[in-house]
Enzyme design. Structure first.
Site, short mmCIF file in Angstrom:
data_model
loop_
_atom_site.label_atom_id
_atom_site.label_comp_id
_atom_site.label_asym_id
_atom_site.label_seq_id
_atom_site.Cartn_x
_atom_site.Cartn_y
_atom_site.Cartn_z
CD GLU A 191 -3.51 -6.30 4.11
OE1 GLU A 191 -3.53 -6.79 2.84
OE2 GLU A 191 -2.74 -5.17 4.05
CD GLU A 222 -2.74 -1.26 2.12
OE1 GLU A 222 -2.29 -1.55 3.20
OE2 GLU A 222 -4.09 -1.21 2.03
#
Ligand code: CAA
Ligand code: NAI
Length: 702
Positions: A127, A107
């Site tokens: 995740e 990210e």
């Protein structure tokens, strides 16, 4: 020590600023990293700086957020603020990726204007494997690069994407060779020299258009991808958030993603998956293991026995690129065993998961012999002959004569006393159990059974071997059934009792699969074959009230087309069978048991709590070092739903006082003393503690 703080270095390479993250081992984005990055980014305003490179020191780019910080109050600045500071830059920011850019690491890279990577790098948003969703823009930015459907698939699987694929998908801009930081600096200079546009990922809309035009296609893909996610919450949140990438303005999508992240991170599902992440890594540590042990060179191996397990274990070696010789009693058995291995590879090819070339390479690594002398010059021998103590002892006594010193001598026994097998040799310190699970080439669990005299050297060797073979090794002590099967046996007793009291196989299996297991105990029994246990019972003079009559009626499970269920020809789908119901009802009658309906809740309790109880005994006896080890065993060996964290974690989630009280009731009702709360469980429940309070010294990693 960097120039900004302990974890961040800021340097100039001419007109390019190089910001380096240095937080070993995986550059997790802990608070000091985030605050250091914000500080470093404040310095790029210097007019002499024309471009910025963000790189990482050590073995990898950042592996993402520091998972151990989850569940605690987040200390500002968050990763979102770091990302804002990058996106506010009027100068090109280039991420230099090596190793794995995972989660928050990717990210961070996605916030940069450009990303370059070495060819061996992998990127991904794992995740979902922690029961959360990417919380720093991943669900909004990745779909802008890959398109929502592909992005959704990547985020729902959480699997790593290799650099060449990432380049094809537009996630990275260039694969570079040579020194990564220098290549990234050169790339940044090129961007400046060519006056390339500084378009942020957040502003790219072109890949979103197709989904906007045809949202149904997205919904169909989402439904297909999550058809088997059971009661988990994270997959639904991911679908919603990725949908927002093409239905909401960017900042609203980000705000919703953050809200979903905050909701998920406090769920039992996420706590469970974080627990498993750390438990899996801890399981390879043995509390009393000294550091600095000599390693064993696993460059070749011998497996004795080419049956179901021996063949599978040989495949594990070949799959890891290690030459292996399989020893059998005669040519026919050997040919049959090797043919079965080839057949298994062929099936994998048919399923598109292996190429013919790969199969040929692997088969070329497997050779056969009918002489035990083949074990004379290898660092490891794994025995997988019939489960008979006399035979195992004979094989180990011969091995003792044949094998060179410093050979790891392992038995794959599933029930026999490893200490007794070790004593058949004059070197019991070199003997241990390597308990693979069937099918050995697929199942990840490896119980490493530590004998009374097993040396640290061999134990560490076996753990390292397990990892080399791609397994999850867990060290356990010697007892009947070791950890996994000993607990499974308790479930088996209770499952039969439920049938006798009034339940039917599909009701029990239904409750267990609804809990999250891929299969219930009876469907599993049919798959494994009911005749194996029946033969053992006949030899031992024991009996099973329902399975024995089933076997007597020729119902051995899937292999005979009927067992606890009936199977249509060529089908593996279990269908309830009135004939089985009649056998069960007759058994209840024979034993004078009045049948009554049993609720789903009670079935789940009785399938799970006796296992937790046995797990408590196993812990108390030191057969497992930590509750987390038991959890890892059940997740990787028996399909326990990872999002429920394993039996011991689940016990803590439910609360030990409740489990203690229910067990006491079931013990009294059945008269089965083994259901009485185990001393450790009762003590912890009384003290208001959970299994998590039972810890072991860390010990050195193998
Ligand atoms: N946070 C904290 N600790 C971490 C970590 C993380 N993200 N990733 C790894 N570690 C720790 C491990 O626990 C281990 O510690 P010990 O040595 O004390 O056991 C150590 O780092 C080394 O890890 P591995 O043994 O796993 O090393 P490896 O080389 O086999 O694998 C890896 C490296 C591929 C990066 C692997 O560790 C991994 O997959 N890590 C998790 C990645 C992940 O899930 N990232 C997402 C985090 S959530 C997030 O980022 C949310 C967000 O959107 C902001
Ligand atoms: P199997 O019956 O399929 O294979 C055993 C093989 O050993 C046969 O091919 C036999 O010819 C060979 N053999 C017998 N004596 C030998 C000798 N002296 N030298 C060389 N080969 C010899 O048995 P399976 O199922 O593979 O089990 C092997 C071991 O693995 C047993 O100890 C079993 O308890 C254990 N195990 C089995 C599991 C399973 O699901 N089948 C799971 C985990 C462990």
């Amino acid at each position: 020590m960097g120039s900004i703080n302990n974890s961040i270095d800021f340097k100039r390479d001419g007109d390019v600023a190089v910001i380096t993250i240095d937080n070993p081992p995986v550059n997790a984005l802990k608070h000091e990293v985030r605050s250091g990055l914000v500080e470093a980014l404040k310095q790029i305003g210097d007019p002499a700086i024309k471009a910025v490179v963000i790189a990482c020191k050590g073995r990898t780019f950042s592996a993402g957020a520091d998972i151990s910080e989850f569940g605690k109050p987040m200390q500002a600045p968050g990763l979102g603020e770091v990302i804002k500071a990058i996106e506010a830059s009027s100068k090109p920011v280039v991420a230099a990726v090596h190793g794995t850019a995972f989660g928050g690491g990717l990210e961070l890279a996605l916030a940069c204007h450009y990303r370059v990577a070495v060819a061996s790098a992998r990127v991904g948003l794992p995740e979902i494997k922690l029961g959360i969703l990417p919380g720093a823009g991943g669900t909004q930015r990745l779909p802008r690069l890959m398109g929502p459907e592909k992005g959704l698939a990547a985020i729902l699987s959480g699997d790593p994407i290799p650099a060449d694929q990432a380049l094809a998908d537009g996630i990275i801009d260039e694969i570079v060779t040579g020194d990564l930081t220098s290549a990234a600096v050169a790339f940044a200079r090129k961007v400046v020299a060519e006056n390339r546009p500084l378009r942020l990922v957040r502003d790219r809309e072109e890949k979103l258009q197709a989904a906007r035009a045809n949202p149904k296609s997205y919904e169909d893909a989402a439904a297909k991808l999550t058809s088997r996610s059971g009661g988990r919450r994270a997959p639904a949140a991911v679908i919603e958030s990725v949908r927002n990438s093409f239905t909401l303005p960017f900042d609203e999508g980000i705000a919703r993603e953050q809200a979903l992240f905050r909701e998920l991170v406090v769920t039992d599902e996420s706590r469970a998956q974080r627990h498993v992440f750390f438990a899996e890594r801890e399981a390879a540590r043995v509390p009393d293991m000294p550091s600095g042990l000599r390693s064993l060179p696993f460059d070749k191996a011998v497996v004795i026995g080419a049956g179901t397990m021996g063949g599978g274990i040989a495949m594990c070696f070949a799959n890891a690129g290690i030459p292996v010789t399989v020893v059998e009693t005669g040519k026919d058995a050997l040919t049959k065993g090797l043919d079965r291995v080839a057949d298994t590879y062929r099936t994998t090819i048919k399923r598109g998961r292996l190429t013919q070339e790969e199969m040929d390479k692997r088969m070329a690594l497997i050779s056969g012999s009918v002489e035990l002398e083949a074990a004379a010059d290898v660092p490891v021998v794994i025995e997988a002959v019939f489960e008979e103590m006399g035979l195992k002892k004979e094989v180990f006594a011969k091995l003792d004569k044949v094998a060179k010193p410093d050979t790891l001598l392992a038995t794959n026994t599933s029930t026999l006393d490893v200490n007794e097998i070790a004593r058949a040799t004059a070197r019991p310190k070199d003997v241990l159990g390597t308990h693979f699970f069937s099918p050995a080439n697929v199942m990840r669990l490896l119980e490493i059974v530590r004998g009374k005299e097993t040396s640290h050297h061999m134990l560490a060797g076996a753990i390292a071997l397990g990892r080399t073979l791609g397994k999850v090794p867990v060290v356990v002590g010697v007892c009947d059934g070791f950890v996994g099967n000993r607990m499974l046996a308790k479930r088996g007793v209770e499952a039969e009792r439920l049938l006798l009291e009034g339940a039917l196989p599909h009701q029990v299996d239904g409750a267990v699969t609804e809990f999250g297991f891929p299969m219930g105990p009876f469907a599993m029994g049919d798959l494994a074959g009911l005749d194996v246990g029946w033969r053992i019972r006949k030899a031992r003079g024991t009996k099973a009230e329902i399975t024995d009559p089933l076997c007597e009626a020729g119902r051995f499970g899937q292999k005979t087309g009927k067992g606890y269920y009936i199977y249509e020809k060529g089908s593996r789908t279990p269908t309830p069978d009135p004939e089985v119901e009649a056998i069960i009802v007759a058994a209840s009658k024979r034993l004078g048991i009045e049948r009554h309906p049993i609720s789903k809740e009670e079935i789940v309790e009785r399938m799970i709590y006796p296992m937790i109880n046995e797990g408590a005994r196993i812990l108390d006896e030191g057969i497992a070092y930590r509750p987390g080890d038991i959890d890892v065993i059940w997740i990787y060996g028996y399909g326990w739903p990872v999002w429920r964290g394993g039996p011991m974690f689940y016990g803590d989630t439910v609360g030990l006082p409740h489990i203690r009280d229910r067990l006491a009731i079931y013990a009294e009702r059945s008269g089965d003393k083994s259901l009485e709360p185990a001393p450790l469980l009762a003590r912890l429940a009384g003290e208001g503690k959970g299994f998590a309070s039972v810890t072991a010294p860390k010990g050195a990693a193998a």
